[in-house]
Design an enzyme around this catalytic site. Structure first.
Site, mmCIF file in Angstrom:
data_model
loop_
_atom_site.group_PDB
_atom_site.id
_atom_site.type_symbol
_atom_site.label_atom_id
_atom_site.label_comp_id
_atom_site.label_asym_id
_atom_site.label_seq_id
_atom_site.Cartn_x
_atom_site.Cartn_y
_atom_site.Cartn_z
ATOM 1 N N CYS A 1 0.822 -1.205 0.000
ATOM 2 C CA CYS A 1 0.000 0.000 0.000
ATOM 3 C C CYS A 1 0.861 1.263 0.000
ATOM 4 C CB CYS A 1 -0.965 -0.005 1.191
ATOM 5 S SG CYS A 1 -2.310 1.202 1.046
ATOM 6 N N ASP B 1 -3.016 1.637 10.212
ATOM 7 C CA ASP B 1 -4.145 2.551 10.411
ATOM 8 C C ASP B 1 -4.566 2.540 11.862
ATOM 9 O OD1 ASP B 1 -5.321 3.705 7.720
ATOM 10 O OD2 ASP B 1 -4.415 1.763 7.339
#
Ligand code: RUB
Length: 308
Positions: free
Chosen positions: A129, A198
């Site tokens: 990512c 996250d």
């Protein structure tokens, strides 16, 4: 409510702003603008306005505790301030906003500096990512004169790996771009895996872009160290009180724009990597064991444990 708050929430939802840090920064700036433009005459209505904005921004992507922690801290400072005067409350929001952003920046610098030392000359590093914290680490390592290569996954369905690949090429780092399902085929040549986060749960499990946990399993099988690079404020206090981190479910169209009718498509944005697959969390306090997260948060950010 300030238009900027609504626009920011929409940009976050649509992934025009992506990555936990950038999302938190955009939300903080929206709150700052709201305070600058408020028409509230009384403290109570000003706080209500801030809280309404906080709720809207927090709902824009639900797996983002850094944004929630930041907004909580800034709004609490205004709420607990002794003054009733709106102009002074606005100054409180502005100064805390500036302070929070400055602290966030120095946390990332420190995290990147510490993490860059884990990269050795000749290393091949796999990442998944796009994490601005991981790419800052790569930039630091490159600046320190380290010679290393990066493998990055494309990261379906929204291809955020392309952002990483472009940044690496711009930095002059030799980079190989692979599809997500090729991670196992390339793992034998990898020395270390570095990914962002996250959210971090109270047990030290890490929530990051979908596919992260698969890479952790593959790294574990190949006996390659798997590190998470993250500011501590991605810790989610709600998990300490029993809540599971909510995993954002995104639209089916992101996976298949015009798939057959009656086909059930699922599109979770994140997955959970259990702590036993994680060698360490690289953060502003150093390289820590994921299981020590509560102790470190307690020492560094005790206020986070007081809200949920
Ligand atoms: C981004 C992602 C990143 C973390 C950390 O997912 O999973 O690894 O957010 O990023 P998305 P940072 O693109 O869906 O937001 O280190 O920049 O906070």
């Amino acid at each position: 409510m300030a238009e900027r708050v609504r626009v920011t929430a929409e940009q976050i939802k649509r992934l025009e702003v992506q990555g936990a840090r950038s999302i938190a920064i955009a939300a903080i700036k929206a709150i700052e603008t709201l305070a600058e433009q408020t028409k509230a005459k009384k403290k109570a209505s000003f706080i209500d306005e801030l809280k309404e904005a906080q709720a809207l921004l927090s709902a824009s992507r639900e797996t983002e505790p850094l944004m929630r922690n930041a907004l909580h801290w800034i709004i609490t400072q205004a709420q607990e301030s002794k003054t009733e005067k709106i102009d002074e409350l606005c100054k409180t929001v502005a100064s805390n906003t500036r302070q929070f952003l400055a602290d966030l920046e120095s946390s990332r610098e420190r995290t990147a500096e510490i993490g860059a030392k884990r990269i050795l000359d000749g290393d091949v590093i796999l990442t998944h990512c796009h994490s601005s914290t991981v790419t800052r680490l790569f930039a630091k390592a490159k600046k320190a004169g380290k010679n290393f290569k990066v493998i990055c996954t494309e990261t379906r369905p929204a291809f955020q790996g392309r952002i990483t690949a472009k940044e690496m090429v711009d930095l002059g780092i030799e980079t190989t771009f692979i599809v997500d399902s090729a991670a196992r085929s390339f793992m034998a040549n990898v020395n270390i895996v570095l990914v962002g986060a996250d959210a971090i749960s109270s047990e030290g499990n890490v929530i990051n872009k979908i596919g992260t946990s698969t890479i952790a399993v593959v790294a574990n099988e190949a006996q390659k160290p798997f590190y998470v690079v993250s500011e501590l404020l991605k810790f989610d206090p709600e998990t300490l009180f029993g809540e599971h981190e909510k995993i954002e479910q995104r639209k089916a169209e992101e996976v298949w724009m015009e798939g057959p009718k009656n086909l059930r498509i699922q599109n979770p944005a994140f997955d959970v990597t259990p702590n036993n697959y994680i060698h360490g969390i690289i953060c502003e306090e150093g390289v820590i064991a994921p299981q020590s997260i509560i102790e470190v948060i307690h020492r560094r950010y005790p206020w986070v444990l007081k809200h949920s």
